[in-house]
Design a protein around this motif. Structure first.
Motif, short mmCIF file in Angstrom:
data_model
loop_
_atom_site.label_atom_id
_atom_site.label_comp_id
_atom_site.label_asym_id
_atom_site.label_seq_id
_atom_site.Cartn_x
_atom_site.Cartn_y
_atom_site.Cartn_z
N ILE A 1 1.01 -1.77 -0.15
CA ILE A 1 -0.36 0.06 0.10
C ILE A 1 1.06 0.66 0.24
O ILE A 1 0.68 2.68 -0.90
N LEU A 2 2.23 1.12 1.01
CA LEU A 2 2.80 2.54 0.80
C LEU A 2 3.51 2.55 -0.71
O LEU A 2 3.97 4.29 -1.19
N TRP B 1 2.39 1.57 -4.09
CA TRP B 1 1.53 2.00 -4.42
C TRP B 1 0.82 3.63 -4.27
O TRP B 1 0.97 4.56 -4.90
N ASP B 2 0.58 3.97 -2.99
CA ASP B 2 0.77 5.42 -2.95
C ASP B 2 2.32 6.10 -3.36
O ASP B 2 1.73 7.34 -3.62
N VAL C 1 -0.15 8.54 -5.30
CA VAL C 1 -0.33 9.69 -4.77
C VAL C 1 0.16 10.24 -3.90
O VAL C 1 0.03 11.35 -3.48
N MET C 2 1.12 10.08 -3.33
CA MET C 2 2.64 10.85 -2.90
C MET C 2 2.47 11.97 -2.88
O MET C 2 3.26 12.15 -4.25
N PRO C 3 2.55 12.87 -2.07
CA PRO C 3 3.42 14.28 -3.20
C PRO C 3 4.79 14.70 -3.11
O PRO C 3 5.40 13.24 -2.97
N ASP C 4 5.32 15.13 -4.06
CA ASP C 4 5.97 14.89 -4.33
C ASP C 4 7.62 14.62 -3.26
O ASP C 4 8.62 14.30 -3.31
N GLU C 5 7.96 15.09 -2.22
CA GLU C 5 8.93 15.60 -1.17
C GLU C 5 8.60 14.32 0.24
O GLU C 5 8.91 14.52 0.86
N GLY C 6 7.43 13.95 -0.06
CA GLY C 6 7.31 12.57 0.47
C GLY C 6 8.13 12.08 0.62
O GLY C 6 8.30 10.89 1.79
N ALA D 1 10.50 10.53 3.96
CA ALA D 1 9.89 9.67 5.29
C ALA D 1 9.35 8.13 4.65
O ALA D 1 9.52 7.75 5.27
N ARG D 2 8.89 8.69 3.28
CA ARG D 2 8.47 6.78 3.02
C ARG D 2 9.44 5.34 2.64
O ARG D 2 8.94 4.79 3.22
#
Lengths: 509, 509
Positions: free
Chosen positions: A34-35, A37-38, A42-47, A50-51
């Motif tokens: 899921i992480l 896929w996210d 959908v994840m913002p560029d600067e994530g 942390a991801r």
């Protein structure tokens, strides 16, 4: 009697403890899914920072749970017990992963992970600059590390075979080689004949510019028409389309390019095939290998079956073209036959794997397979890759890349350290044809069903013979049970020979 | 010297091991956050069974990592060492969670979890049937279990105080009670005066029907205008708007109802306040309490500050109304003053907390606080809740619910077993006013900034005095450092007295 019963209860307890551990590992791994896929969708560029840490923590936790002493002890104990067939299958699958993960030192795993993290930008840069030299040292390093990795797993085996079995655990490399050689031998002359034919196929039925939103609506139409279960799925866009998830939630991504309507349709059908396999896994198996898909070749067989045997068939276009015309009135004058021909054009000067047709595709794969096998075995030096690549393209496909960017730098896989992955693409096509032929043997010709948009019988057959088994059987067992024979290129070659022989009016075919 | 150095190196090693453990726990918990966001926002309907197992696995892993013997040993060792201020803060925060989680038996945690899982549908059903009796036995059970839970944590303390400190660890219950009592004493007569006034406010500036897509575009305009960092965030819709994430990825959700444009704007600003706090946490603190937000009251202070002190201010509407008119030309004849008045209407017959205004809201909270405190302390029987509820509404707000659905069954919180949560809503508003007043003390009146859509100074002040500290300071320390005084209702009461006194033309205010 009492003792037997006590023993049997102890075995039940052990199996319960084992299964709980296995479920936890699966849940952590599905959470990672899921992480990911996210991150792609959908994840913002600067994530990213942390991801990356979240994924790395989950991956370390999975690894530690799998390789813990308790896992090994439970495996040994269960292997000595009387297990039911399903339980034995779960134990077999976990044992295999346990043995592999415990045999490779964690420092090496981390070194490979770091090296691939750095290899990706190096590859990208080298491709942009069309300069293989920039990528060569990293590739050299990865080849060495993966050889070392293979040696830890089995010091006596051919290292390429060990790497291949990371992606395809139960198909012998010998079988894979035999299939790929057969494809090369049969496809080279078939492609020659196609290219020499004076058939005049329509190739521009889908030429034009197509609005993204309308393409998305049509992609949803395609999924509706194939019977995608929206209650357990969704469609989004991603730069590199993929499908992921579980039997409760199997999502599809696709992408839309203004000038490539056909590409978005076939890519959507391809990803549907993957998701549809996942959705056919049994609910009650969730969390154990019984609820997980067999490996890459079987997965790819499902995507290719739907993409090619259904989505590139004549009856499909007879059925689907009216829907496409509702979204795109400019297709009014396109006939189903023109659409069918455009969806099956064989290219004579294509250098790029992902743009290839059903025939030339496999020569792209054969070339990569031969090169990576020789690289890992030490029979080819990294510096000699571009020349070997270009020579093989000239020999098998009659075209010679003029640059490394459109030659040996085109694919991302080696920068991930993924040696042994490519063959599964062709094995998937071969298996798709074998399964489709077996389905038609049992159900009769499926053209009428497809022409009516009725996929129930075909999908029912796949559910019954492939999906519902999860990892219960090894891949050869699954294939044998579903098709009555071992993996063979015959049905694929019959399929392409008949299809392209007819399309291109080849007399000898 | 050598010994000191050796000791100091050993402490460094221990701290590093401790921090690694803490980071892993944080990463697992942040992964859960993404899974929860996914579940609320994008997950297909039928994904729940798998998602529940994934979340439960991650939660069990976090719990085991936190309560492991190694954590306890590292804590003891570090508490005996010389730590830097930041390190000591991390140890303090982890110790607190460790003590709580290790003191409650896992079976009780699971029983509470199971009971709340069943309580939710029971509450929903009871609310639909307007029948408190259906919910009473479950509520009774939850009250008992939570009392038991509190007793495990501190057998000598007031159980409600223990539960309250789950949500607000550093504010004494005594302080919270003092603030709430003060609100009740001062707001009841103020609301009476407002309701008696013959002021003729515009209340229908936002009456009408507003398209969802245009509302979404306007919500994006609001976020743009407040300076939301889209590189680290996104906006989606969810049935119950929330904000979640980390400093690298703090997402906002909102909802759109055709007949409630004002509601979607204020709700978006509210969630922006939460996300903006998260985005102000230091990047380098990610994974430890130094990079995590202080607790519920401080978080709510940020959402309320932006929603009320900014979003319900006169200069905000002077600035923002032209943007709203671009999306909704039907607002052409609405004046900024009319918009301001409509956004600040005080209701005289509202029974529902989530629909309340800035004044009556706190009486809704006081009522819940008094009832749940008495329930947990055993001073009120579950069966007597409806009557106590209705009596208090009559006494404090001058309205008496005619049904339990619009009375004591309206909120979800108790069905979650969340006793002690409600007060943090009011404490958040009180702290918002205190922080806003302190910001204006330092920066001067902020009306001109707001009128120009310039939130840099205000946000800079919040970053500097609140956000960047994460959990470095306890809540009272943070408040004292930021505002020079302890938590007090004075600024809030001055704010509402002045604002509503002026709006409603109250002579004595």
């Amino acid at each position: 009697m009492a003792t037997d019963q006590a023993q049997s209860e102890a075995a039940d307890d052990s199996y319960a403890a084992f299964e709980e551990r296995v479920r936890r590992i699966a849940n952590v791994s599905n959470a990672s899914g899921i992480l990911q896929w996210d991150q792609e969708v959908v994840m913002p560029d600067e994530g990213t920072p942390a991801r990356a840490q979240q994924l790395s923590a989950l991956s370390a936790i999975s690894h530690e749970l799998l390789t813990a002493d308790e896992t090994g002890e439970l495996l040994e104990e269960l292997e000595d017990s009387d297990l039911e067939e399903d339980q034995a299958a779960v134990v077999r699958e976990v044992r295999r992963k346990y043995d592999r993960e415990t045999s490779v030192p964690q420092e090496l795993v981390e070194e490979i992970s770091e090296t691939t993290t750095n290899a990706h930008p190096a590859w990208k840069q080298a491709k942009e600059n069309d300069d293989f030299e920039e990528f060569a040292p990293v590739l050299e390093k990865l080849v060495e590390l993966k050889r070392e990795y293979a040696e830890h797993i089995d010091p006596d085996a051919d290292p390429y075979e060990v790497l291949f079995s990371d992606y395809e655990p139960y198909i012998d490399l010998e079988t894979a080689e035999r299939v790929l050689e057969r494809l090369r031998e049969e496809l080279v002359p078939l492609i020659d004949a196609v290219q020499d034919s004076d058939a005049d196929l329509t190739t521009d039925a889908f030429a034009g510019e197509f609005d993204d939103d309308d393409q998305e609506a049509l992609a949803r139409d395609v999924l509706d028409s194939l019977g995608y279960d929206w209650g357990r799925g969704r469609l989004d866009t991603a730069p590199h389309p993929f499908s992921s998830g579980t039997q409760f939630d199997a999502r599809v991504t696709t992408r839309f390019e203004e000038d490539d309507l056909l590409g978005s349709i076939t890519s959507t059908i391809h990803e549907f095939g993957h998701a549809n396999y996942t959705l056919g896994l049994p609910d009650e198996g969730y969390g154990t290998p019984l609820g997980e898909a067999r490996d890459l070749s079987v997965h790819e067989s499902q995507s290719r079956l739907w993409e090619n045997h259904v989505g590139r068939s004549r009856p499909f276009w007879e059925q689907f073209l009216p829907t496409a015309r509702e979204r795109f009135p400019e297709l009014e004058d396109v006939s189903p036959e023109a659409a069918y021909e455009s969806a099956n054009q064989v290219y004579d000067d294509n250098l790029i794997r992902v743009e290839a047709d059903e025939l030339t595709y496999h020569l792209h794969i054969v070339i990569r397979f031969e090169i990576e096998r020789d690289l890992i075995r030490g029979d080819l030096a990294v510096d000699d890759v571009p020349e070997a690549w270009n020579d093989k393209y000239e020999e098998y496909l009659g075209v010679r890349p003029e640059t490394d960017a459109e030659g040996c730098l085109q694919d991302i896989h080696w920068s991930h350290g993924s040696f042994g992955y490519f063959p599964t693409y062709s094995l998937g096509s071969v298996l798709a044809a074998q399964l489709y032929a077996a389905a038609e043997d049992e159900l009769g010709d499926l053209d009428d069903d497809i022409r009516e948009g009725d996929f129930e019988a075909l999908n029912g057959w796949l559910r019954e013979n492939v999906h519902r088994h999860g990892k219960r059987y090894t891949t050869p067992e699954l294939i044998e049970r579903a098709t009555g024979r071992e993996l063979t290129a015959d049905p694929f070659l019959e399929y392409v020979t008949s299809k392209y022989g007819e399309l291109y009016g080849l007399e000898d075919y």
